[in-house]
Structure formats: C-alpha cells, structure tokens
Scaffold this motif. Structure first.
Motif, PDB file in Angstrom:
ATOM      1  N   LYS A 142       1.851  -5.859 -66.567  1.00  0.00           N
ATOM      2  CA  LYS A 142       1.021  -6.935 -67.095  1.00  0.00           C
ATOM      3  C   LYS A 142       1.926  -8.049 -67.604  1.00  0.00           C
ATOM      4  O   LYS A 142       2.894  -7.785 -68.317  1.00  0.00           O
ATOM      5  CB  LYS A 142       0.136  -6.428 -68.231  1.00  0.00           C
ATOM      6  N   TYR A 143       1.622  -9.280 -67.223  1.00  0.00           N
ATOM      7  CA  TYR A 143       2.461 -10.397 -67.637  1.00  0.00           C
ATOM      8  C   TYR A 143       1.621 -11.523 -68.218  1.00  0.00           C
ATOM      9  O   TYR A 143       0.466 -11.731 -67.839  1.00  0.00           O
ATOM     10  CB  TYR A 143       3.296 -10.919 -66.462  1.00  0.00           C
ATOM     11  N   THR A 144       2.225 -12.238 -69.160  1.00  0.00           N
ATOM     12  CA  THR A 144       1.648 -13.448 -69.735  1.00  0.00           C
ATOM     13  C   THR A 144       2.735 -14.512 -69.729  1.00  0.00           C
ATOM     14  O   THR A 144       3.862 -14.247 -70.176  1.00  0.00           O
ATOM     15  CB  THR A 144       1.159 -13.213 -71.172  1.00  0.00           C
ATOM     16  N   ASN A 164      -1.922 -17.835 -65.978  1.00  0.00           N
ATOM     17  CA  ASN A 164      -0.971 -17.462 -67.020  1.00  0.00           C
ATOM     18  C   ASN A 164      -0.954 -15.973 -67.318  1.00  0.00           C
ATOM     19  O   ASN A 164      -0.077 -15.499 -68.054  1.00  0.00           O
ATOM     20  CB  ASN A 164      -1.288 -18.224 -68.311  1.00  0.00           C
ATOM     21  N   ASN A 165      -1.914 -15.229 -66.774  1.00  0.00           N
ATOM     22  CA  ASN A 165      -1.985 -13.792 -67.007  1.00  0.00           C
ATOM     23  C   ASN A 165      -2.237 -13.078 -65.693  1.00  0.00           C
ATOM     24  O   ASN A 165      -2.901 -13.613 -64.800  1.00  0.00           O
ATOM     25  CB  ASN A 165      -3.115 -13.438 -67.990  1.00  0.00           C
ATOM     26  N   GLY A 166      -1.709 -11.870 -65.580  1.00  0.00           N
ATOM     27  CA  GLY A 166      -1.963 -11.121 -64.360  1.00  0.00           C
ATOM     28  C   GLY A 166      -1.385  -9.721 -64.430  1.00  0.00           C
ATOM     29  O   GLY A 166      -0.713  -9.347 -65.391  1.00  0.00           O
ATOM     30  N   ILE A 167      -1.648  -8.952 -63.383  1.00  0.00           N
ATOM     31  CA  ILE A 167      -1.130  -7.598 -63.247  1.00  0.00           C
ATOM     32  C   ILE A 167      -0.514  -7.464 -61.864  1.00  0.00           C
ATOM     33  O   ILE A 167      -1.108  -7.877 -60.862  1.00  0.00           O
ATOM     34  CB  ILE A 167      -2.233  -6.535 -63.432  1.00  0.00           C
ATOM     35  N   ALA A 168       0.684  -6.895 -61.794  1.00  0.00           N
ATOM     36  CA  ALA A 168       1.354  -6.669 -60.519  1.00  0.00           C
ATOM     37  C   ALA A 168       1.697  -5.192 -60.386  1.00  0.00           C
ATOM     38  O   ALA A 168       2.094  -4.545 -61.364  1.00  0.00           O
ATOM     39  CB  ALA A 168       2.623  -7.512 -60.431  1.00  0.00           C
ATOM     40  N   LEU A 181       2.466 -15.915 -59.161  1.00  0.00           N
ATOM     41  CA  LEU A 181       1.696 -16.017 -60.390  1.00  0.00           C
ATOM     42  C   LEU A 181       0.278 -16.479 -60.102  1.00  0.00           C
ATOM     43  O   LEU A 181       0.060 -17.426 -59.337  1.00  0.00           O
ATOM     44  CB  LEU A 181       2.374 -16.994 -61.354  1.00  0.00           C
ATOM     45  N   LYS A 182      -0.674 -15.810 -60.721  1.00  0.00           N
ATOM     46  CA  LYS A 182      -2.081 -16.186 -60.606  1.00  0.00           C
ATOM     47  C   LYS A 182      -2.591 -16.552 -61.993  1.00  0.00           C
ATOM     48  O   LYS A 182      -3.152 -15.734 -62.700  1.00  0.00           O
ATOM     49  CB  LYS A 182      -2.879 -15.035 -60.007  1.00  0.00           C
ATOM     50  N   ASP A 211       2.087  -0.424 -63.180  1.00  0.00           N
ATOM     51  CA  ASP A 211       1.335  -1.674 -63.310  1.00  0.00           C
ATOM     52  C   ASP A 211       1.984  -2.542 -64.378  1.00  0.00           C
ATOM     53  O   ASP A 211       2.099  -2.129 -65.546  1.00  0.00           O
ATOM     54  CB  ASP A 211      -0.117  -1.385 -63.689  1.00  0.00           C
TER      55      ASP A 211
END
Length: 269
Positions: free
Chosen positions: A164-166, A216-220, A213-214, A162
């Motif tokens: 996590k991105y910002t 400014n923050n999300g998990i892929a 991107l969903k 998983d």
C-alpha cells in the motif's frame, strides 16, 4: 513623588516588554516546524566478477551502518556483464544492467562501469570514492524534499505481498520503483578476478518492480524472490521521474512475522 511615579512607570514598561517577549517565544515554540529534510538514495552497480568492486561493497556497508537512523537508502544491483569472464554472480540480473544503461542516457555518459554509484538519480561517480559519496549524502540530506512516500505491506503468502502506498508531489512522469532487498549475504568466489576470496554484500536488490501510480493512493502486488524470509529482507520504494531519472522521494518497510507471511512495519524514513 514625581521620581517615584517615573520609577513605577519604568517598572511597568519593563514588565510589559518582558511579558511580550515571553509571549512571542512561547508562540514560536508551539508552532510546528515543517520537516523539509532531504534524503539520499544510493544505487551501487557492482559484480562479484570485478576486482575493483569489493572496496565499494565495503564502503556502502560502512555507510549503511553509520546512517542507520537517517534517511539514507542503499541498493546494490549486481550486473550480469561480468559473468562471461569466469564467474557467474548469483545475484546478477540483465535487468540491473539495463537499468544502469538507462542511467547512462539520463546522465549523458558514454558507457557504464563497475563499481558505479548513482545518488538520487542525478549524480554518478566511481563507487569506491568515499569522500565523493559522503559529500553527496551530506548535500542531499540538506535539500528540501519536493515529494513524500509512505508505504505499508502485508504478505499474502511466501511469494507475494500487497504494497500500500501514499504519495504527495508526484506528477504524471513519476513512477514508483519497488525493490525487494536481501539485507546481507556472503559468497566464496571460486574463479574470475576475485577467485579465492569470500565477498560480503549488503542491501542486495533481488527484485525490482515498476508500479504505475494511480492517484495518490494505491495497492500493488509485489513478487517475493525465492528464498525470501522475514528476518533478512526488506522492501524499499522510491519515486522516480521517467523523463530525467531524478528520484524525488524514498521509503522502506521491514518484514515481521513467520516465514514470509505476516504483518510488516509501516514505512521508515
């Protein structure tokens, strides 16, 4: 008496001036300076079946070593169109050949070739041209960044993680590209143009996944390739404009833990 008063006044004015200067210098010292340093993301298109490619592979390995503490990111894509000429590159993928052809459209060039380097999605040249590569790195490191990317990852098992991105500065035309990299490998080539040679590779892209991107923050959820381990692999992410191919931010995370399961280090820039 008048002379003494003049000297006293002069001393007072000098002291006041020095005090003001000291105050100004202290004020400037305490103001944080914005970090607008740039980055260089180097995409090498290479193949074990190409006799012109080993010098480019060696060059990016040298650049990687020299710039370990700088925001210089290297990705080596092994294309598959050399495979029909006597040697199948075990790291090759039709997806990487497709990506290279997309750059041909972005950069308005007539055809693709190996070894080819693309820097930040906007500049391309022959992958063994050391002076050109060094100039491109220097130029892009001096540019201000228009966006920012932070990553952290946790592996759920040996085949998935998983991410996590910002992000900051991404617009609706921006996607997150996530590359899973094998840091190094060697291959003894038996046939083809490099037959009889042992080739060394660094930063080998084994998987490339595009993430929409969903906010400014999300998990892929990221697929980890067969053979993945925590010691010799890392994840690199970069923000790319799908309209013109420009890459506006990049970051990486290295794995820790046992056998692909465990925590990972937060993004290193």
């Amino acid at each position: 008496m008048r002379t003494a008063k003049i000297l006293t006044l002069a001393a007072f004015l000098i002291a006041a001036a020095l005090g003001t200067t000291a105050f100004i210098n202290a004020k400037h010292t305490n103001v944080p300076i914005a970090d607008n340093k740039g980055f260089a993301l180097i995409e090498l298109y290479t193949s074990e079946g190409c006799s012109s490619c080993p010098p480019a592979d060696e060059l990016v390995a040298k650049i990687q070593k020299e710039n370990a503490d700088k925001p210089v990111y290297i990705l080596a894509y092994h294309v598959d169109y050399w495979n029909r000429l006597g040697w199948k590159d075990q790291f090759s993928s039709a997806d990487f050949s497709k990506r290279q052809n997309e750059y041909a459209n972005y950069l308005n060039i007539n055809s693709v070739y190996t070894p080819q380097i693309v820097v930040n999605g906007r500049t391309e040249f022959v992958g063994s041209e050391e002076g050109t590569l060094r100039n491109a790195i220097r130029t892009n490191l001096q540019k201000s960044s228009s966006a920012q990317l932070d990553l952290s990852v946790s592996a759920t098992n040996s085949s998935h993680a998983d991410l996590k991105y910002t992000t900051q500065g991404a617009d609706k035309s921006t996607v997150l590209q996530v590359a899973v990299l094998q840091k190094n490998a060697q291959t003894k080539v038996l046939r083809g143009e490099n037959g009889g040679h042992t080739l060394s590779h660094v930063q080998i892209v084994r998987e490339l996944q595009e993430v929409s991107l969903k906010g400014n923050n999300g998990i892929a959820n990221i697929t980890l390739p067969h053979g993945f381990d925590t010691q010799n692999w890392e994840i690199m992410g970069f923000l790319q404009n799908t309209s013109n191919g420009a890459i506006i931010a990049a970051s990486r995370v290295s794995f820790t833990g046992e056998a692909g399961i465990g925590a990972m280090v937060k993004s290193s820039k």
